[in-house]
Scaffold this motif. Structure first.
Motif, mmCIF file in Angstrom:
data_model
loop_
_atom_site.group_PDB
_atom_site.id
_atom_site.type_symbol
_atom_site.label_atom_id
_atom_site.label_comp_id
_atom_site.label_asym_id
_atom_site.label_seq_id
_atom_site.Cartn_x
_atom_site.Cartn_y
_atom_site.Cartn_z
ATOM 1 N N ALA A 358 36.880 46.245 46.270
ATOM 2 C CA ALA A 358 37.148 46.492 44.870
ATOM 3 C C ALA A 358 36.669 45.656 43.787
ATOM 4 N N MET A 359 37.078 44.525 43.933
ATOM 5 C CA MET A 359 36.840 43.512 42.725
ATOM 6 C C MET A 359 36.810 43.830 41.531
ATOM 7 N N GLY A 360 37.876 44.508 41.129
ATOM 8 C CA GLY A 360 38.376 44.819 39.744
ATOM 9 C C GLY A 360 38.247 43.693 38.664
ATOM 10 N N ASP A 361 38.564 44.173 37.331
ATOM 11 C CA ASP A 361 38.275 43.182 36.240
ATOM 12 C C ASP A 361 39.535 42.348 36.236
ATOM 13 N N VAL A 362 39.357 41.240 35.521
ATOM 14 C CA VAL A 362 40.611 40.373 35.339
ATOM 15 C C VAL A 362 41.291 40.556 34.096
ATOM 16 N N PRO A 363 42.522 41.189 33.896
ATOM 17 C CA PRO A 363 43.215 41.744 33.209
ATOM 18 C C PRO A 363 43.955 40.780 32.059
ATOM 19 N N ALA A 364 43.853 41.134 30.668
ATOM 20 C CA ALA A 364 44.096 40.165 29.577
ATOM 21 C C ALA A 364 45.677 40.406 29.774
ATOM 22 N N HIS A 368 48.066 46.155 30.599
ATOM 23 C CA HIS A 368 48.414 47.695 31.195
ATOM 24 C C HIS A 368 49.886 47.844 31.025
ATOM 25 N N SER A 369 50.487 47.342 30.033
ATOM 26 C CA SER A 369 52.021 47.242 29.819
ATOM 27 C C SER A 369 52.283 48.740 29.362
ATOM 28 N N GLY A 393 55.266 42.848 26.390
ATOM 29 C CA GLY A 393 54.069 42.533 25.337
ATOM 30 C C GLY A 393 52.850 43.213 25.970
ATOM 31 N N ALA A 394 52.114 43.338 24.911
ATOM 32 C CA ALA A 394 50.867 43.930 25.116
ATOM 33 C C ALA A 394 49.787 43.155 24.108
#
Length: 404
Positions: A358-364, A368-369, A393-394
């Motif tokens: 899958a290798m998805g993105d690295v989240p900030a 996704h809050s 938090g977002a």
């Protein structure tokens, strides 16, 4: 083909290395991983450094493919939010300080009282109980306590390994145990309570050194790049550098001495007839090999060793590894996104022939809050109130729930 863990959801209250590595492995296999982070800064590893386009190297390595929810789990409402997410999850992983999960009502007993099918993992430094339960358990400290540092280094200096070995060991055992628990659940419908200790994971890796000490009464010596039970197995000089050679069989010894070094007399030398004898006469063996390897350049000797099938390698610097011809030839690099830039990432070592990782993105932090709160049924006004109160938090660029 579908991903191996497609349809499974993991909620992880995690930080640093061990637990994030475990859940990243699950995310790469297709699981949905929801990462619970502190509102004030998130996972500590985000700020170990900022070398990857403003993001921490540890964090980029360990957190691709996850959804980030920033929430104050010490607040009652924050705990309720996490519990609601866990209600629909298959796995919950946490590596909080000892006792912290219970104080947050997120311990295995509390969670599995309502969800017997849930797999709960407690990853800690020393495990539950025992005199070390409450002690700090950073990777370096576990390496020391487990005996690993006593083996690593030269005859003069003990050193820790250059990578977080204790963290990695625990993270891999954690992922392995989750997969086993999910497989059993498919047969029985029953979840699991799993405990993984960094200390016990690292002790398990001590393997042959542990048994050597137990049955000889002697602490194995620090050997540098050498090996306590095999010879020749070390770094040997060349005309312009050095090269590592490791011979583990009599056929290998014959190939090294006859085919590579042109010294057939060494094969009949009584001191070197077997590995046991070569270890007993290690210094003489190493000296004999070194006297011959000096006649060749590193590249020339490396080529001769490869043709003869003798195990050998040059010591790569990290830049050499990144551009290694084997990785390029096997197409092992992909591109993923971080909050600031695209970055390269290695394909996971276990490759499925019919499915790409899958290798998805690295989240900030908190990326996704808002969406996660929507998914569990919160109204836009409550989401806005939680954001305003600092319970959730977002990222600053996130539009509030009311205006989406």
């Amino acid at each position: 083909m579908t991903a191996p863990l497609d349809g499974f959801t993991v909620v992880s209250l995690e930080q640093a290395v061990a637990a994030p590595l475990a859940t990243r492995n699950l995310a790469d296999l297709g699981a949905r991983v929801i990462k619970i982070e502190r509102v004030d800064g998130g996972d500590f590893a985000r700020d170990y450094d900022h070398v990857v386009a403003g993001t921490g190297a540890h964090f980029v390595w360990l957190n691709r493919g996850k959804e980030s929810l920033a929430v104050d789990v010490k607040s009652t409402r924050g705990q309720q939010i996490v519990r609601t997410l866990i209600d629909d999850a298959d796995v919950f992983v946490q590596n909080l300080a000892p006792g912290a999960a219970a104080r947050l009502n997120l311990d295995a007993a509390s969670l599995r009282a309502d969800h017997r099918e849930l797999v709960v993992v407690n990853l800690s430094g020393y495990g539950t109980g025992g005199p070390h339960e409450q002690r700090k358990a950073y990777d370096m400290l576990i390496q020391a306590e487990s005996g690993l540092i006593s083996l690593t280094g030269t005859t003069r200096d003990a050193v820790k390994t250059g990578i977080p070995t204790a963290d990695i060991a625990a993270g891999m055992y954690c992922a392995q145990a989750v997969l086993a628990a999910l497989l059993r659940r498919l047969r029985t419908g029953e979840g699991a309570e799993i405990e993984v200790s960094m200390f016990e994971s690292t002790v398990e890796w001590m393997g042959h050194s542990m048994y050597t000490q137990m049955y000889t009464g002697t602490q194995p010596a620090r050997m540098g790049v050498s090996h306590s039970a095999i010879a020749p197995y070390d770094s040997y000089p060349t005309a312009d550098g050095d090269i590592l050679i490791g011979v583990q069989s009599e056929n290998g010894w014959r190939a090294l001495t006859v085919d590579v070094l042109g010294a057939p007399e060494l094969t009949t030398d009584a001191r070197f007839l077997t590995n046991v004898e070569r270890v007993r006469h290690r210094h003489e063996c190493d000296a004999a090999v070194a006297a011959l390897t000096r006649r060749f350049t590193t590249a020339e000797l490396d080529s001769r060793l490869a043709r003869a099938g003798v195990p050998a390698a040059q010591i790569s610097q990290i830049a050499d590894m990144v551009d290694h011809e084997q990785l390029r030839a096997r197409d092992r690099w992909r591109t993923i996104n971080t909050e600031n830039a695209e970055v390269p990432a290695l394909v996971p070592p276990a490759t499925f022939a019919d499915h790409d990782a899958a290798m998805g993105d690295v989240p900030a932090l908190g990326a996704h809050s808002v969406e996660l709160l929507r998914q569990i049924g919160l109204e836009p006004t409550e989401i806005d109130a939680l954001l305003a109160a600092g319970v959730v938090g977002a990222p600053p660029k996130t539009v509030t729930a009311q205006t989406i």
